[in-house]
Design an enzyme around this catalytic site. Structure first.
Site, PDB file in Angstrom:
ATOM      1  N   ARG A  74       0.832  -1.191   0.000  1.00 35.01           N
ATOM      2  CA  ARG A  74       0.000   0.000   0.000  1.00 35.01           C
ATOM      3  C   ARG A  74       0.868   1.244   0.000  1.00 35.01           C
ATOM      4  O   ARG A  74       1.935   1.234   0.619  1.00 35.01           O
ATOM      5  CB  ARG A  74      -0.789   0.017   1.311  1.00 35.01           C
ATOM      6  CG  ARG A  74      -2.241   0.154   1.094  1.00 35.01           C
ATOM      7  CD  ARG A  74      -2.980  -0.062   2.365  1.00 35.01           C
ATOM      8  NE  ARG A  74      -4.121  -0.887   2.023  1.00 35.01           N
ATOM      9  CZ  ARG A  74      -5.227  -0.936   2.751  1.00 35.01           C
ATOM     10  NH1 ARG A  74      -5.304  -0.296   3.881  1.00 35.01           N
ATOM     11  NH2 ARG A  74      -6.241  -1.666   2.363  1.00 35.01           N
ATOM     12  N   LYS A 110       2.642  -7.968   4.468  1.00 39.09           N
ATOM     13  CA  LYS A 110       2.124  -6.755   3.827  1.00 39.09           C
ATOM     14  C   LYS A 110       3.217  -5.707   3.904  1.00 39.09           C
ATOM     15  O   LYS A 110       4.090  -5.767   4.778  1.00 39.09           O
ATOM     16  CB  LYS A 110       0.885  -6.257   4.590  1.00 39.09           C
ATOM     17  CG  LYS A 110      -0.058  -5.420   3.766  1.00 39.09           C
ATOM     18  CD  LYS A 110      -1.113  -6.259   3.060  1.00 39.09           C
ATOM     19  CE  LYS A 110      -2.025  -5.398   2.220  1.00 39.09           C
ATOM     20  NZ  LYS A 110      -3.074  -6.183   1.580  1.00 39.09           N
ATOM     21  N   THR A 180     -11.987 -13.302  -8.874  1.00 40.33           N
ATOM     22  CA  THR A 180     -12.655 -12.806  -7.661  1.00 40.33           C
ATOM     23  C   THR A 180     -14.173 -12.934  -7.815  1.00 40.33           C
ATOM     24  O   THR A 180     -14.866 -13.433  -6.915  1.00 40.33           O
ATOM     25  CB  THR A 180     -12.254 -11.347  -7.373  1.00 40.33           C
ATOM     26  OG1 THR A 180     -10.831 -11.290  -7.283  1.00 40.33           O
ATOM     27  CG2 THR A 180     -12.854 -10.847  -6.072  1.00 40.33           C
ATOM     28  N   GLY A 210     -22.195  -1.708  -5.718  1.00 41.67           N
ATOM     29  CA  GLY A 210     -20.921  -1.461  -6.393  1.00 41.67           C
ATOM     30  C   GLY A 210     -20.762  -2.376  -7.579  1.00 41.67           C
ATOM     31  O   GLY A 210     -20.592  -3.588  -7.431  1.00 41.67           O
ATOM     32  N   GLY A 212     -18.327  -2.157 -10.048  1.00 41.63           N
ATOM     33  CA  GLY A 212     -17.027  -1.843 -10.640  1.00 41.63           C
ATOM     34  C   GLY A 212     -16.473  -3.107 -11.276  1.00 41.63           C
ATOM     35  O   GLY A 212     -17.213  -3.916 -11.847  1.00 41.63           O
ATOM     36  N   ASP A 233     -24.636   1.916  -7.762  1.00 38.12           N
ATOM     37  CA  ASP A 233     -23.241   2.369  -7.796  1.00 38.12           C
ATOM     38  C   ASP A 233     -23.231   3.890  -7.774  1.00 38.12           C
ATOM     39  O   ASP A 233     -24.097   4.512  -8.408  1.00 38.12           O
ATOM     40  CB  ASP A 233     -22.539   1.850  -9.068  1.00 38.12           C
ATOM     41  CG  ASP A 233     -21.025   1.960  -8.961  1.00 38.12           C
ATOM     42  OD1 ASP A 233     -20.516   3.086  -8.810  1.00 38.12           O
ATOM     43  OD2 ASP A 233     -20.347   0.925  -9.008  1.00 38.12           O
ATOM     44  N   ASN A 293     -13.764  -6.086   0.907  1.00 38.95           N
ATOM     45  CA  ASN A 293     -12.936  -6.477   2.054  1.00 38.95           C
ATOM     46  C   ASN A 293     -13.515  -5.877   3.329  1.00 38.95           C
ATOM     47  O   ASN A 293     -14.055  -4.774   3.311  1.00 38.95           O
ATOM     48  CB  ASN A 293     -11.511  -5.949   1.862  1.00 38.95           C
ATOM     49  CG  ASN A 293     -10.718  -6.832   0.929  1.00 38.95           C
ATOM     50  OD1 ASN A 293     -10.690  -8.054   1.092  1.00 38.95           O
ATOM     51  ND2 ASN A 293     -10.084  -6.235  -0.062  1.00 38.95           N
TER      52      ASN A 293
HETATM   53  P1  NAD Z   1     -13.710  -1.042  -8.211  1.00 36.56           P
HETATM   54  O1  NAD Z   1     -13.116   0.226  -7.733  1.00 36.56           O
HETATM   55  O2  NAD Z   1     -13.488  -1.445  -9.633  1.00 36.56           O
HETATM   56  O3  NAD Z   1     -15.293  -1.042  -7.970  1.00 36.56           O
HETATM   57  C1  NAD Z   1     -15.907  -0.521  -6.842  1.00 36.56           C
HETATM   58  C2  NAD Z   1     -17.212   0.114  -7.304  1.00 36.56           C
HETATM   59  O4  NAD Z   1     -17.950   0.516  -6.159  1.00 36.56           O
HETATM   60  C3  NAD Z   1     -17.001   1.352  -8.167  1.00 36.56           C
HETATM   61  O5  NAD Z   1     -17.766   1.236  -9.345  1.00 36.56           O
HETATM   62  C4  NAD Z   1     -17.483   2.492  -7.261  1.00 36.56           C
HETATM   63  O6  NAD Z   1     -18.051   3.560  -8.014  1.00 36.56           O
HETATM   64  C5  NAD Z   1     -18.498   1.782  -6.416  1.00 36.56           C
HETATM   65  N1  NAD Z   1     -18.820   2.410  -5.133  1.00 36.56           N
HETATM   66  C6  NAD Z   1     -17.984   3.031  -4.266  1.00 36.56           C
HETATM   67  N2  NAD Z   1     -18.650   3.418  -3.180  1.00 36.56           N
HETATM   68  C7  NAD Z   1     -19.937   3.024  -3.335  1.00 36.56           C
HETATM   69  C8  NAD Z   1     -21.103   3.125  -2.556  1.00 36.56           C
HETATM   70  N3  NAD Z   1     -21.098   3.722  -1.364  1.00 36.56           N
HETATM   71  N4  NAD Z   1     -22.254   2.601  -3.027  1.00 36.56           N
HETATM   72  C9  NAD Z   1     -22.277   2.003  -4.243  1.00 36.56           C
HETATM   73  N5  NAD Z   1     -21.188   1.884  -5.043  1.00 36.56           N
HETATM   74  C10 NAD Z   1     -20.045   2.381  -4.590  1.00 36.56           C
HETATM   75  O7  NAD Z   1     -13.171  -2.155  -7.211  1.00 36.56           O
HETATM   76  P2  NAD Z   1     -13.223  -3.735  -7.413  1.00 36.56           P
HETATM   77  O8  NAD Z   1     -11.904  -4.216  -7.874  1.00 36.56           O
HETATM   78  O9  NAD Z   1     -14.443  -4.095  -8.174  1.00 36.56           O
HETATM   79  O10 NAD Z   1     -13.357  -4.207  -5.895  1.00 36.56           O
HETATM   80  C11 NAD Z   1     -14.585  -4.143  -5.209  1.00 36.56           C
HETATM   81  C12 NAD Z   1     -14.377  -4.600  -3.773  1.00 36.56           C
HETATM   82  O11 NAD Z   1     -13.885  -5.940  -3.767  1.00 36.56           O
HETATM   83  C13 NAD Z   1     -13.352  -3.784  -2.979  1.00 36.56           C
HETATM   84  O12 NAD Z   1     -13.739  -3.738  -1.633  1.00 36.56           O
HETATM   85  C14 NAD Z   1     -12.080  -4.595  -3.132  1.00 36.56           C
HETATM   86  O13 NAD Z   1     -11.184  -4.367  -2.044  1.00 36.56           O
HETATM   87  C15 NAD Z   1     -12.637  -6.004  -3.068  1.00 36.56           C
HETATM   88  N6  NAD Z   1     -11.766  -6.990  -3.702  1.00 36.56           N
HETATM   89  C16 NAD Z   1     -11.432  -6.873  -5.012  1.00 36.56           C
HETATM   90  C17 NAD Z   1     -10.603  -7.833  -5.594  1.00 36.56           C
HETATM   91  C18 NAD Z   1     -10.208  -7.758  -7.046  1.00 36.56           C
HETATM   92  O14 NAD Z   1      -9.664  -8.737  -7.557  1.00 36.56           O
HETATM   93  N7  NAD Z   1     -10.467  -6.659  -7.765  1.00 36.56           N
HETATM   94  C19 NAD Z   1     -10.127  -8.910  -4.815  1.00 36.56           C
HETATM   95  C20 NAD Z   1     -10.510  -9.015  -3.478  1.00 36.56           C
HETATM   96  C21 NAD Z   1     -11.336  -8.041  -2.936  1.00 36.56           C
END
Ligand code: NAD
Length: 388
Positions: A74, A110, A180, A210, A212, A233, A293
């Site tokens: 980080r 980490k 994931t 969310g 994303g 989202d 997470n």
């Molecule tokens: P991302 O940033 O691509 O997507 C997150 C989405 O959530 C975005 O579209 C954002 O606009 C939306 N968002 C933020 N705050 C919000 C709210 N209050 N209400 C509704 N939507 C909201 O991230 P990601 O890679 O898709 O990861 C999503 C979650 O999964 C995170 O917590 C990340 O730590 C966890 N995660 C991701 C991975 C991975 O492989 N990408 C692995 C393990 C855990």
């Protein structure tokens, strides 16, 4: 050997201001660092400084019973060295549990780089970090986390092989959101089997917070399974794209109320801490299964879900697909192997549900127990002498 206290890797550095010469704080850290390591059960903490590039980093190796430590790096403008240390200690301990739950042969570690990701990055800084990681001779592997990108580690990789999650053009496995999302889907199927006696998700309603990288992929997989998705989202364009793609299966809901809609499964796929004092009594779902997470703001929210009869799929188990992918890079990345291992989240979650049911304990406690047992088994195996 295993500290059963729960960990929470919240994000304390968000609003913090970086104070590079905060000597009094550093002195405080020096006094307490062993005490802090004992509290969390850490093996090793390394402070890294390179004046030329401005690097200030801390690497924490929590437990290597199951293999070399693995965990992201980080970068954030921490308000103090102490704050950075606290974060890296908590996050690295979380990785021990995450690796244990995913059953990969790695321990928990980490790293944090103290600095503003928008202002303080340079190739030299990451190369200097790479040399410190290299100096650990394979005890610690790392890659992207909040504030760092795969491209940053292309520089670090020049100094050490102990980096994962590089861009595909540099031999990495690329985007982890596919495994994931698949892991979360497997978690939902196992949950459906536990709750309704069949893993079939067709006709089920899933509220996804969310959409994303992971959330959008999950919605696509759910639509293929015949589920109906209620999506929210803060970025409306992401909702629109899914609605256009699946007008009959996807319905937008209010961002502030997505946790409270009536549905079969609530899938948090945005930020952490969504299950908290305010939201928990408003949930109208039978289960919580998502990728975010640290979904539980506190352990007591896991206890309360258990009391309310809402099945909670522990986040660090169901979102382990990404971890499984980066861990696989170290054995020569094989996408089929990653997907097969990710599918096994289904069986692991069923085992957690069984333990929770039989012992009447919340699922977050059941997964901790399972990991502790696995670590003890591995430690026992390592008593066998391998020869010289
Ligand atoms: P991302 O940033 O691509 O997507 C997150 C989405 O959530 C975005 O579209 C954002 O606009 C939306 N968002 C933020 N705050 C919000 C709210 N209050 N209400 C509704 N939507 C909201 O991230 P990601 O890679 O898709 O990861 C999503 C979650 O999964 C995170 O917590 C990340 O730590 C966890 N995660 C991701 C991975 C991975 O492989 N990408 C692995 C393990 C855990």
């Amino acid at each position: 050997m295993v500290d059963m206290n729960r960990i929470r890797s919240d994000w304390p550095g968000k609003e913090a201001v970086f104070q590079p010469e905060d000597q009094s704080r550093s002195a405080e850290v020096g006094k307490d660092v062993f005490e802090m390591m004992d509290r969390y059960g850490h093996e090793q903490v390394i402070f890294c400084r390179h004046r030329g590039s401005g690097l200030k980093a801390i690497i924490a190796i929590h437990d290597t019973t199951m293999g070399p430590a693995l965990g992201g790096c980080r970068m954030a403008p921490y308000g103090s060295t102490e704050e950075a240390l606290e974060d890296v200690l908590r996050l690295s301990r979380g990785m021990t549990y995450k690796c244990g739950a995913a059953d990969v042969d790695f321990g928990g570690g980490k790293a944090v780089i103290i600095g503003d990701p928008k202002r303080d990055k340079s190739p030299e800084l990451f190369r200097a970090f790479g040399r410190f990681v290299g100096g650990l001779n394979g005890r610690f592997y790392t890659g992207t986390d909040m504030g760092t990108s795969p491209e940053d580690f292309v520089h670090a990789r020049r100094e050490s092989r102990c980096f994962v999650g590089l861009p595909e053009s540099h031999g990495g496995s690329g985007d982890t959101s596919m495994p994931t999302a698949l892991g979360v889907l497997q978690g939902m199927k196992a949950t459906a089997l536990e709750l309704w006696g069949s893993e079939d998700l067709s006709g089920r309603t899933v509220a996804v917070q969310g959409v994303g990288k992971v959330g959008a992929r999950l919605v696509r997989l759910l639509v293929e399974e015949g589920a109906r998705c209620l999506i929210a989202d803060v970025d409306g364009s992401r909702v629109d794209a899914l609605r256009e793609a699946f007008p009959d299966a996807v319905e937008p809901v209010d961002v502030g109320a997505v946790h409270a809609v009536s549905c079969d499964i609530f899938a948090p796929c945005a930020g952490g801490g969504i299950i908290n004092d305010e939201t928990i009594e408003e949930l109208k779902c039978r289960a919580v299964v998502g990728s975010a997470n640290n979904q539980l703001e506190d352990d007591r929210h896991g206890d309360r879900l258990h009391e309310r009869g809402i099945l909670y799929a522990p986040d660090y188990l169901v979102n382990a697909g990404g971890l499984i992918q980066v861990a696989d890079e170290l054995s020569g990345y094989n996408p089929e192997r990653v997907m097969a291992k990710t599918r096994s989240i289904y069986d692991m979650l069923l085992e957690i549900y069984r333990l929770s049911r039989e012992q009447d304990i919340p699922t977050y406690r059941a997964v901790d127990r399972l990991v502790a047992r696995r670590m003890e088994q591995v430690a026992d195996l390592r008593r066998i002498f391998l020869g010289l």
